[in-house]
Design a protein around this motif. Sequence first.
Motif, PDB file in Angstrom:
ATOM      1  N   GLN A  21       0.937   4.603  -1.898  1.00  0.00           N
ATOM      2  CA  GLN A  21       0.359   3.400  -1.447  1.00  0.00           C
ATOM      3  C   GLN A  21       1.354   2.550  -0.719  1.00  0.00           C
ATOM      4  OE1 GLN A  21      -2.459   1.022  -3.631  1.00  0.00           O
ATOM      5  NE2 GLN A  21      -2.431  -0.466  -2.290  1.00  0.00           N
ATOM      6  N   SER A  22       2.757   2.466  -1.278  1.00  0.00           N
ATOM      7  CA  SER A  22       3.572   1.614  -1.112  1.00  0.00           C
ATOM      8  C   SER A  22       4.297   2.061   0.495  1.00  0.00           C
ATOM      9  CB  SER A  22       4.788   1.678  -1.970  1.00  0.00           C
ATOM     10  OG  SER A  22       5.594   3.048  -2.090  1.00  0.00           O
ATOM     11  N   GLY A  23       4.171   3.581   0.851  1.00  0.00           N
ATOM     12  CA  GLY A  23       4.621   3.987   2.000  1.00  0.00           C
ATOM     13  C   GLY A  23       3.763   3.508   3.010  1.00  0.00           C
ATOM     14  N   VAL A  24       2.275   3.538   2.785  1.00  0.00           N
ATOM     15  CA  VAL A  24       1.506   3.063   3.760  1.00  0.00           C
ATOM     16  C   VAL A  24       1.566   1.473   4.235  1.00  0.00           C
ATOM     17  CG1 VAL A  24      -0.969   2.772   4.108  1.00  0.00           C
ATOM     18  CG2 VAL A  24      -0.461   4.886   2.980  1.00  0.00           C
ATOM     19  N   VAL A  25       1.708   0.802   2.934  1.00  0.00           N
ATOM     20  CA  VAL A  25       1.855  -0.663   3.198  1.00  0.00           C
ATOM     21  C   VAL A  25       3.425  -0.886   3.993  1.00  0.00           C
ATOM     22  CG1 VAL A  25       2.648  -2.800   1.974  1.00  0.00           C
ATOM     23  CG2 VAL A  25       0.736  -1.306   1.167  1.00  0.00           C
ATOM     24  N   ARG A  26       4.219  -0.187   3.925  1.00  0.00           N
ATOM     25  CA  ARG A  26       5.580  -0.268   4.691  1.00  0.00           C
ATOM     26  C   ARG A  26       5.361   0.142   6.022  1.00  0.00           C
ATOM     27  NH1 ARG A  26       8.045   2.053  -0.105  1.00  0.00           N
ATOM     28  NH2 ARG A  26       8.168   4.003   1.065  1.00  0.00           N
ATOM     29  N   LEU A  27       4.929   1.159   6.183  1.00  0.00           N
ATOM     30  CA  LEU A  27       4.502   1.258   7.675  1.00  0.00           C
ATOM     31  C   LEU A  27       3.507   0.347   8.381  1.00  0.00           C
ATOM     32  CD1 LEU A  27       5.116   3.396   9.885  1.00  0.00           C
ATOM     33  CD2 LEU A  27       3.125   4.699   9.123  1.00  0.00           C
ATOM     34  N   LEU A  28       2.736   0.087   7.621  1.00  0.00           N
ATOM     35  CA  LEU A  28       1.562  -0.893   8.263  1.00  0.00           C
ATOM     36  C   LEU A  28       2.352  -2.210   8.525  1.00  0.00           C
ATOM     37  CD1 LEU A  28      -1.425  -1.493   9.153  1.00  0.00           C
ATOM     38  CD2 LEU A  28      -1.901  -2.058   6.748  1.00  0.00           C
ATOM     39  N   SER A  29       3.114  -2.537   7.552  1.00  0.00           N
ATOM     40  CA  SER A  29       3.886  -3.901   7.808  1.00  0.00           C
ATOM     41  C   SER A  29       4.856  -3.654   9.165  1.00  0.00           C
ATOM     42  CB  SER A  29       4.732  -4.397   6.710  1.00  0.00           C
ATOM     43  OG  SER A  29       3.883  -4.300   5.415  1.00  0.00           O
ATOM     44  N   ALA A  30       5.367  -2.511   9.397  1.00  0.00           N
ATOM     45  CA  ALA A  30       6.132  -2.293  10.730  1.00  0.00           C
ATOM     46  C   ALA A  30       5.500  -2.397  11.647  1.00  0.00           C
ATOM     47  CB  ALA A  30       7.056  -1.094  10.324  1.00  0.00           C
ATOM     48  N   MET A  31       4.175  -1.844  11.670  1.00  0.00           N
ATOM     49  CA  MET A  31       3.602  -1.658  12.934  1.00  0.00           C
ATOM     50  C   MET A  31       2.750  -3.205  13.396  1.00  0.00           C
ATOM     51  SD  MET A  31       1.403   1.765  11.675  1.00  0.00           S
ATOM     52  CE  MET A  31       0.167   1.885  13.229  1.00  0.00           C
ATOM     53  N   LEU A  32       2.433  -3.928  12.357  1.00  0.00           N
ATOM     54  CA  LEU A  32       1.972  -5.262  12.495  1.00  0.00           C
ATOM     55  C   LEU A  32       3.223  -6.149  12.781  1.00  0.00           C
ATOM     56  CD1 LEU A  32      -0.816  -5.481   9.927  1.00  0.00           C
ATOM     57  CD2 LEU A  32      -0.914  -5.399  12.525  1.00  0.00           C
ATOM     58  N   GLU A  33       4.476  -5.797  12.147  1.00  0.00           N
ATOM     59  CA  GLU A  33       5.646  -6.736  12.187  1.00  0.00           C
ATOM     60  C   GLU A  33       5.323  -8.055  11.532  1.00  0.00           C
ATOM     61  OE1 GLU A  33       6.567  -7.401  16.359  1.00  0.00           O
ATOM     62  OE2 GLU A  33       7.934  -5.333  16.661  1.00  0.00           O
ATOM     63  N   GLN A  34       4.532  -7.758  10.425  1.00  0.00           N
ATOM     64  CA  GLN A  34       4.582  -8.871   9.486  1.00  0.00           C
ATOM     65  C   GLN A  34       4.294  -8.432   8.040  1.00  0.00           C
ATOM     66  OE1 GLN A  34       1.344 -11.331  10.633  1.00  0.00           O
ATOM     67  NE2 GLN A  34      -0.002  -9.627  11.007  1.00  0.00           N
ATOM     68  N   PRO A  35       4.540  -9.045   7.043  1.00  0.00           N
ATOM     69  CA  PRO A  35       4.322  -8.526   5.780  1.00  0.00           C
ATOM     70  C   PRO A  35       2.604  -8.354   5.421  1.00  0.00           C
ATOM     71  CG  PRO A  35       4.549 -10.823   5.728  1.00  0.00           C
ATOM     72  CD  PRO A  35       5.071 -10.501   7.018  1.00  0.00           C
ATOM     73  N   VAL A  36       2.296  -7.283   4.933  1.00  0.00           N
ATOM     74  CA  VAL A  36       1.015  -6.919   4.385  1.00  0.00           C
ATOM     75  C   VAL A  36       0.919  -7.063   2.866  1.00  0.00           C
ATOM     76  CG1 VAL A  36      -0.819  -5.129   4.340  1.00  0.00           C
ATOM     77  CG2 VAL A  36       0.641  -5.473   6.432  1.00  0.00           C
ATOM     78  N   SER A  37      -0.230  -7.388   2.517  1.00  0.00           N
ATOM     79  CA  SER A  37      -0.476  -7.753   0.897  1.00  0.00           C
ATOM     80  C   SER A  37      -2.027  -7.481   0.579  1.00  0.00           C
ATOM     81  CB  SER A  37       0.079  -9.123   0.233  1.00  0.00           C
ATOM     82  OG  SER A  37      -0.791 -10.119   0.823  1.00  0.00           O
ATOM     83  N   GLY A  38      -2.326  -7.018  -0.518  1.00  0.00           N
ATOM     84  CA  GLY A  38      -3.553  -6.838  -0.890  1.00  0.00           C
ATOM     85  C   GLY A  38      -3.927  -5.696  -0.701  1.00  0.00           C
ATOM     86  N   SER A  39      -5.171  -5.255  -0.860  1.00  0.00           N
ATOM     87  CA  SER A  39      -5.907  -4.050  -0.710  1.00  0.00           C
ATOM     88  C   SER A  39      -5.934  -3.799   0.937  1.00  0.00           C
ATOM     89  CB  SER A  39      -7.317  -3.778  -1.396  1.00  0.00           C
ATOM     90  OG  SER A  39      -7.861  -2.711  -0.989  1.00  0.00           O
ATOM     91  N   ILE A  40      -5.641  -2.641   1.225  1.00  0.00           N
ATOM     92  CA  ILE A  40      -5.965  -2.298   2.726  1.00  0.00           C
ATOM     93  C   ILE A  40      -7.274  -1.872   2.990  1.00  0.00           C
ATOM     94  CG2 ILE A  40      -5.228  -0.413   4.503  1.00  0.00           C
ATOM     95  CD1 ILE A  40      -2.467  -0.509   2.969  1.00  0.00           C
ATOM     96  N   ASP A  41      -8.146  -1.514   1.809  1.00  0.00           N
ATOM     97  CA  ASP A  41      -9.392  -1.033   2.010  1.00  0.00           C
ATOM     98  C   ASP A  41      -9.760   0.146   3.057  1.00  0.00           C
ATOM     99  OD1 ASP A  41      -9.883  -2.854   0.135  1.00  0.00           O
ATOM    100  OD2 ASP A  41     -10.549  -4.490   1.607  1.00  0.00           O
TER     101      ASP A  41
END
Length: 225
Positions: A21-41
Motif C-alpha cells: 500500500q505504501s508504494g501505491v500511496v507514494r505513486l498516487l502522491s507523485a501523480m497528484l503532486e500533493q500528499p495523500v492520506s487516508g484510505s484510497i478505497d
Amino acid sequence: MIPAPIPINGDREHLSLIIDQSGVVRLLSAMLEQPVSGSIDLALEFDLCLEAGLAFSRLTKILATGLNDDASLLQSPAALSSLSTGLIHLLLENVPHRFSGALARQPTLPSPRHIRRAIDFMQANLSQSISISDIAQASQVGIRSLQEGFKRFKGMSPMAYLANLRLEAVHRDLIMANSATTVATIAQKWGFTHQGRFSGDYRKSYGCLPSQTLRSGHSSDPDGR
C-alpha cells in the motif's frame, strides 16, 4: 509487489499479486503532486477482459515469469521497478477509487520544474510561516511567474495551494489524534490562527466540521475513548 502461483483444486492454479500500500500511496502522491492520506478505497473488482485489464494481466504474468521461472528480473532491479510501477499506474488510472476525480482533473502536461520546486518547498515548511516571496525564491522565479504557473497548472494561487496542503495535514492529525487533543491545537500547529475561517474552509473541503472528524477518530479507538 510479489506475484506467486497458488495451487487450487489439483492442477488449477491462480496468480496472486500482492501490492504494498505504501508504494501505491507514494505513486498516487507523485501523480497528484500533493500528499495523500487516508484510505484510497480502490474498487474491489477489475475487469480483466477489458483493454486495461488485459494489459494488467499480461504484465502480471511477465512479472511472475521474471521473478519465478527464469528469474531474469532479479538481475535487473530497474526493469522490475518499471514493471511494478506500470501495474500500479494501470490500477490507479482504471479502477475507481477515492482520488479518481482528482486524477481526472490533473493537467495532461506535467508541472514545470519551478512549480514542483515550489510544492517541495511548501511540503517541507508546512508548519512554518512562509510568504509568497519565500515560495518564489525557493522556486527560482518571480512572484508573477509563480502565480501564473499555479493558475495554469493547479487552477489556484500558490497560497491557496499551500492552504490546501495544510488542511490535508490537519485532517490527517485530527483522524490520528488522541482524546486529549483539541481542534485548536492542531489547527494552530499548521498555521491556522482564525478558528472561524479555518472551520469554514475545512467544512468546504471535507464536508464536516473539524470537531466531527476529531470525534470520529476517537470513536474508532480500540479502547473506546
